[in-house]
Scaffold this motif. Structure first.
Motif, PDB file in Angstrom:
ATOM      1  N   LEU A 234       0.995  -1.372   0.030  1.00  0.00           N
ATOM      2  CA  LEU A 234      -0.118   0.188   0.175  1.00  0.00           C
ATOM      3  C   LEU A 234       0.575   1.289   0.017  1.00  0.00           C
ATOM      4  CD1 LEU A 234      -2.355  -1.176   2.918  1.00  0.00           C
ATOM      5  CD2 LEU A 234      -2.960  -1.079   0.560  1.00  0.00           C
ATOM      6  N   PRO A 235       0.281   2.146  -0.342  1.00  0.00           N
ATOM      7  CA  PRO A 235       1.223   3.431  -0.481  1.00  0.00           C
ATOM      8  C   PRO A 235       1.647   3.311   0.914  1.00  0.00           C
ATOM      9  CG  PRO A 235      -1.005   4.027  -1.786  1.00  0.00           C
ATOM     10  CD  PRO A 235      -0.728   2.373  -0.852  1.00  0.00           C
ATOM     11  N   LEU A 236       2.866   4.199   1.307  1.00  0.00           N
ATOM     12  CA  LEU A 236       2.746   5.342   2.668  1.00  0.00           C
ATOM     13  C   LEU A 236       2.020   6.088   2.627  1.00  0.00           C
ATOM     14  CD1 LEU A 236       5.692   4.214   4.290  1.00  0.00           C
ATOM     15  CD2 LEU A 236       6.467   6.306   3.129  1.00  0.00           C
ATOM     16  N   ASP A 237       2.151   7.316   2.470  1.00  0.00           N
ATOM     17  CA  ASP A 237       0.809   7.637   3.030  1.00  0.00           C
ATOM     18  C   ASP A 237      -0.885   6.795   3.750  1.00  0.00           C
ATOM     19  OD1 ASP A 237      -0.839   7.274   0.556  1.00  0.00           O
ATOM     20  OD2 ASP A 237      -1.947   8.674   0.613  1.00  0.00           O
ATOM     21  N   SER A 238      -1.274   5.539   2.787  1.00  0.00           N
ATOM     22  CA  SER A 238      -2.201   5.087   3.846  1.00  0.00           C
ATOM     23  C   SER A 238      -1.502   4.437   4.656  1.00  0.00           C
ATOM     24  CB  SER A 238      -2.798   4.347   2.438  1.00  0.00           C
ATOM     25  OG  SER A 238      -3.095   4.638   1.388  1.00  0.00           O
ATOM     26  N   LEU A 239      -0.592   4.154   4.834  1.00  0.00           N
ATOM     27  CA  LEU A 239      -0.191   2.771   5.627  1.00  0.00           C
ATOM     28  C   LEU A 239      -0.071   4.037   7.299  1.00  0.00           C
ATOM     29  CD1 LEU A 239       2.676   0.834   4.486  1.00  0.00           C
ATOM     30  CD2 LEU A 239       0.859   0.456   4.952  1.00  0.00           C
ATOM     31  N   HIS A 240       0.408   5.175   6.520  1.00  0.00           N
ATOM     32  CA  HIS A 240       0.522   5.635   7.964  1.00  0.00           C
ATOM     33  C   HIS A 240      -1.075   6.319   8.954  1.00  0.00           C
ATOM     34  CE1 HIS A 240       1.100  11.019   8.958  1.00  0.00           C
ATOM     35  NE2 HIS A 240       1.176   9.888   9.729  1.00  0.00           N
ATOM     36  N   THR A 241      -1.573   6.833   7.585  1.00  0.00           N
ATOM     37  CA  THR A 241      -3.262   6.609   7.986  1.00  0.00           C
ATOM     38  C   THR A 241      -4.029   5.904   9.132  1.00  0.00           C
ATOM     39  OG1 THR A 241      -3.883   8.212   6.176  1.00  0.00           O
ATOM     40  CG2 THR A 241      -5.309   7.653   7.440  1.00  0.00           C
ATOM     41  N   LYS A 242      -3.367   4.220   8.573  1.00  0.00           N
ATOM     42  CA  LYS A 242      -3.688   3.102   9.221  1.00  0.00           C
ATOM     43  C   LYS A 242      -3.442   2.823  10.705  1.00  0.00           C
ATOM     44  CE  LYS A 242      -5.195  -1.002   9.372  1.00  0.00           C
ATOM     45  NZ  LYS A 242      -7.072  -1.377   9.743  1.00  0.00           N
ATOM     46  N   ALA A 243      -2.019   3.304  10.373  1.00  0.00           N
ATOM     47  CA  ALA A 243      -0.960   3.667  11.689  1.00  0.00           C
ATOM     48  C   ALA A 243      -1.538   4.360  12.807  1.00  0.00           C
ATOM     49  CB  ALA A 243       0.157   3.724  11.703  1.00  0.00           C
ATOM     50  N   ILE A 244      -1.695   5.964  12.566  1.00  0.00           N
ATOM     51  CA  ILE A 244      -2.630   6.937  13.693  1.00  0.00           C
ATOM     52  C   ILE A 244      -3.531   6.079  13.616  1.00  0.00           C
ATOM     53  CG2 ILE A 244      -3.489   8.795  13.628  1.00  0.00           C
ATOM     54  CD1 ILE A 244      -1.674   9.578  11.706  1.00  0.00           C
ATOM     55  N   ALA A 245      -5.001   5.826  13.155  1.00  0.00           N
ATOM     56  CA  ALA A 245      -6.329   5.227  13.401  1.00  0.00           C
ATOM     57  C   ALA A 245      -6.039   3.993  14.517  1.00  0.00           C
ATOM     58  CB  ALA A 245      -6.569   4.198  12.021  1.00  0.00           C
ATOM     59  N   VAL A 246      -4.860   3.165  14.397  1.00  0.00           N
ATOM     60  CA  VAL A 246      -4.820   2.559  14.848  1.00  0.00           C
ATOM     61  C   VAL A 246      -4.041   2.746  16.951  1.00  0.00           C
ATOM     62  CG1 VAL A 246      -3.272  -0.090  15.400  1.00  0.00           C
ATOM     63  CG2 VAL A 246      -3.932  -0.011  13.097  1.00  0.00           C
ATOM     64  N   LEU A 247      -3.310   3.668  16.505  1.00  0.00           N
ATOM     65  CA  LEU A 247      -3.069   3.969  17.594  1.00  0.00           C
ATOM     66  C   LEU A 247      -4.105   4.271  18.254  1.00  0.00           C
ATOM     67  CD1 LEU A 247      -0.818   5.087  19.193  1.00  0.00           C
ATOM     68  CD2 LEU A 247      -0.870   7.686  18.834  1.00  0.00           C
ATOM     69  N   HIS A 248      -4.834   5.577  17.996  1.00  0.00           N
ATOM     70  CA  HIS A 248      -5.286   6.108  18.853  1.00  0.00           C
ATOM     71  C   HIS A 248      -7.333   5.255  19.227  1.00  0.00           C
ATOM     72  CE1 HIS A 248      -5.377  10.060  16.430  1.00  0.00           C
ATOM     73  NE2 HIS A 248      -4.040  10.022  18.030  1.00  0.00           N
ATOM     74  N   ASP A 249      -7.162   3.704  18.175  1.00  0.00           N
ATOM     75  CA  ASP A 249      -8.436   2.926  18.481  1.00  0.00           C
ATOM     76  C   ASP A 249      -7.724   2.192  19.457  1.00  0.00           C
ATOM     77  OD1 ASP A 249     -10.006   4.515  16.573  1.00  0.00           O
ATOM     78  OD2 ASP A 249      -9.935   2.235  14.713  1.00  0.00           O
ATOM     79  N   SER A 250      -6.767   1.514  19.052  1.00  0.00           N
ATOM     80  CA  SER A 250      -6.409   0.476  20.295  1.00  0.00           C
ATOM     81  C   SER A 250      -5.059   1.065  21.395  1.00  0.00           C
ATOM     82  CB  SER A 250      -5.207  -0.227  19.022  1.00  0.00           C
ATOM     83  OG  SER A 250      -6.539  -0.869  18.584  1.00  0.00           O
ATOM     84  N   VAL A 251      -5.156   2.084  21.507  1.00  0.00           N
ATOM     85  CA  VAL A 251      -4.176   2.722  22.402  1.00  0.00           C
ATOM     86  C   VAL A 251      -4.623   3.337  23.491  1.00  0.00           C
ATOM     87  CG1 VAL A 251      -1.737   3.752  23.152  1.00  0.00           C
ATOM     88  CG2 VAL A 251      -2.084   2.150  21.068  1.00  0.00           C
ATOM     89  N   ALA A 252      -4.649   4.709  23.100  1.00  0.00           N
ATOM     90  CA  ALA A 252      -5.571   5.885  23.615  1.00  0.00           C
ATOM     91  C   ALA A 252      -5.665   6.870  22.459  1.00  0.00           C
ATOM     92  CB  ALA A 252      -4.533   6.772  24.649  1.00  0.00           C
ATOM     93  N   PRO A 253      -6.889   7.110  22.715  1.00  0.00           N
ATOM     94  CA  PRO A 253      -7.467   8.691  21.484  1.00  0.00           C
ATOM     95  C   PRO A 253      -7.128  10.008  21.731  1.00  0.00           C
ATOM     96  CG  PRO A 253      -8.670   8.376  23.144  1.00  0.00           C
ATOM     97  CD  PRO A 253      -8.270   7.049  23.532  1.00  0.00           C
ATOM     98  N   ASP A 254      -6.465  10.153  22.340  1.00  0.00           N
ATOM     99  CA  ASP A 254      -5.538  11.652  22.618  1.00  0.00           C
ATOM    100  C   ASP A 254      -4.241  11.660  22.812  1.00  0.00           C
ATOM    101  OD1 ASP A 254      -5.600  10.272  25.957  1.00  0.00           O
ATOM    102  OD2 ASP A 254      -5.049  11.863  26.527  1.00  0.00           O
ATOM    103  N   LEU A 255      -3.614  10.842  22.453  1.00  0.00           N
ATOM    104  CA  LEU A 255      -2.229  10.412  22.141  1.00  0.00           C
ATOM    105  C   LEU A 255      -1.920  11.039  21.495  1.00  0.00           C
ATOM    106  CD1 LEU A 255      -0.820   6.824  23.249  1.00  0.00           C
ATOM    107  CD2 LEU A 255      -0.461   9.142  24.020  1.00  0.00           C
ATOM    108  N   SER A 256      -0.804  11.912  20.422  1.00  0.00           N
ATOM    109  CA  SER A 256      -0.356  12.744  19.910  1.00  0.00           C
ATOM    110  C   SER A 256      -0.059  11.884  18.840  1.00  0.00           C
ATOM    111  CB  SER A 256       1.263  13.319  20.505  1.00  0.00           C
ATOM    112  OG  SER A 256       2.244  13.989  18.833  1.00  0.00           O
ATOM    113  N   PRO A 257      -0.212  11.993  17.164  1.00  0.00           N
ATOM    114  CA  PRO A 257       0.064  11.214  16.616  1.00  0.00           C
ATOM    115  C   PRO A 257       1.286  11.242  15.120  1.00  0.00           C
ATOM    116  CG  PRO A 257      -1.758  12.928  15.759  1.00  0.00           C
ATOM    117  CD  PRO A 257      -1.083  13.223  16.609  1.00  0.00           C
ATOM    118  N   ILE A 258       2.047  12.497  15.931  1.00  0.00           N
ATOM    119  CA  ILE A 258       3.334  12.904  15.143  1.00  0.00           C
ATOM    120  C   ILE A 258       4.442  11.691  15.444  1.00  0.00           C
ATOM    121  CG2 ILE A 258       5.280  14.437  15.258  1.00  0.00           C
ATOM    122  CD1 ILE A 258       3.404  16.276  16.223  1.00  0.00           C
TER     123      ILE A 258
END
Length: 193
Positions: free
Chosen positions: A68-92
């Protein structure tokens, strides 16, 4: 210079070096303790069975054309971070570690020590981990203080690394002289007798 005057001078230098060695050691004891413990942990991180450093998981394809394109993987990683770890963590993102030979992409975040591993081809989550090795590395080199105080250019790390590097150099020189100086004095004493 006569032999007794030379021995007096050597003894004086030895006392000065001993004092420098003792003062430096006492002043920086806690920092040397931290650096030594973190260095041991960093040395063992790849052999900790995933405790200190997460293992790299294997994706479905090593062919980059199928990824997949890197930007799609990046978007997915941020979604996983917020859904599975904590919604308020920084996506930087701090860095993206592409492991072509494993078919995986690791997203390591800047403002906390979480990492998300995704399959490069499918975007499926391979692993979510707390990256203790990154935390230990930041403690080891002093950059944890830059992170904590949010400095702009790693100034604390530079100062800390400079102090510790100079102190280690001083320890090496004075330690060598504390070992070699008495040997030299004994040799000169035996020659003069």
């Amino acid at each position: 210079m006569t032999k007794p005057n030379q021995r007096i001078k050597q003894a004086r230098i030895l006392r000065i070096f001993r004092k420098i060695h003792r003062i430096t050691g006492a002043a920086l004891f806690i920092f040397f303790f931290i650096v030594s413990i973190t260095a041991l942990l960093l040395g063992w991180k790849k052999h900790s069975n995933g405790i200190l450093m997460p293992e790299t998981y294997v994706g479905t394809s090593t062919d980059l054309k199928q990824w997949l394109p890197l930007d799609s993987l990046h978007t997915k990683a941020i979604a996983v971070l917020h859904d599975s770890v904590a919604p308020d963590l920084s996506p930087i993102i701090d860095r993206i570690d592409v492991r072509k030979e494993k078919g995986a992409v690791k997203f390591i975040f800047k403002d906390h020590f979480w990492g998300i591993q995704l399959d490069g081809a499918t975007g499926k989550v391979l692993h979510i981990d707390k990256r203790y090795s990154d935390l230990i590395e930041n403690v080891h080199d002093g950059s944890i203080l830059d992170w904590y105080f949010n400095t702009s250019n790693g100034q604390i790390k530079v100062i800390y690394s400079s102090i510790m590097g100079i102190a280690l150099l001083i320890f090496t020189i004075t330690g060598f002289w504390l070992w070699y100086g008495p040997k030299k004095m004994r040799k000169s004493k035996s020659r003069s007798q």
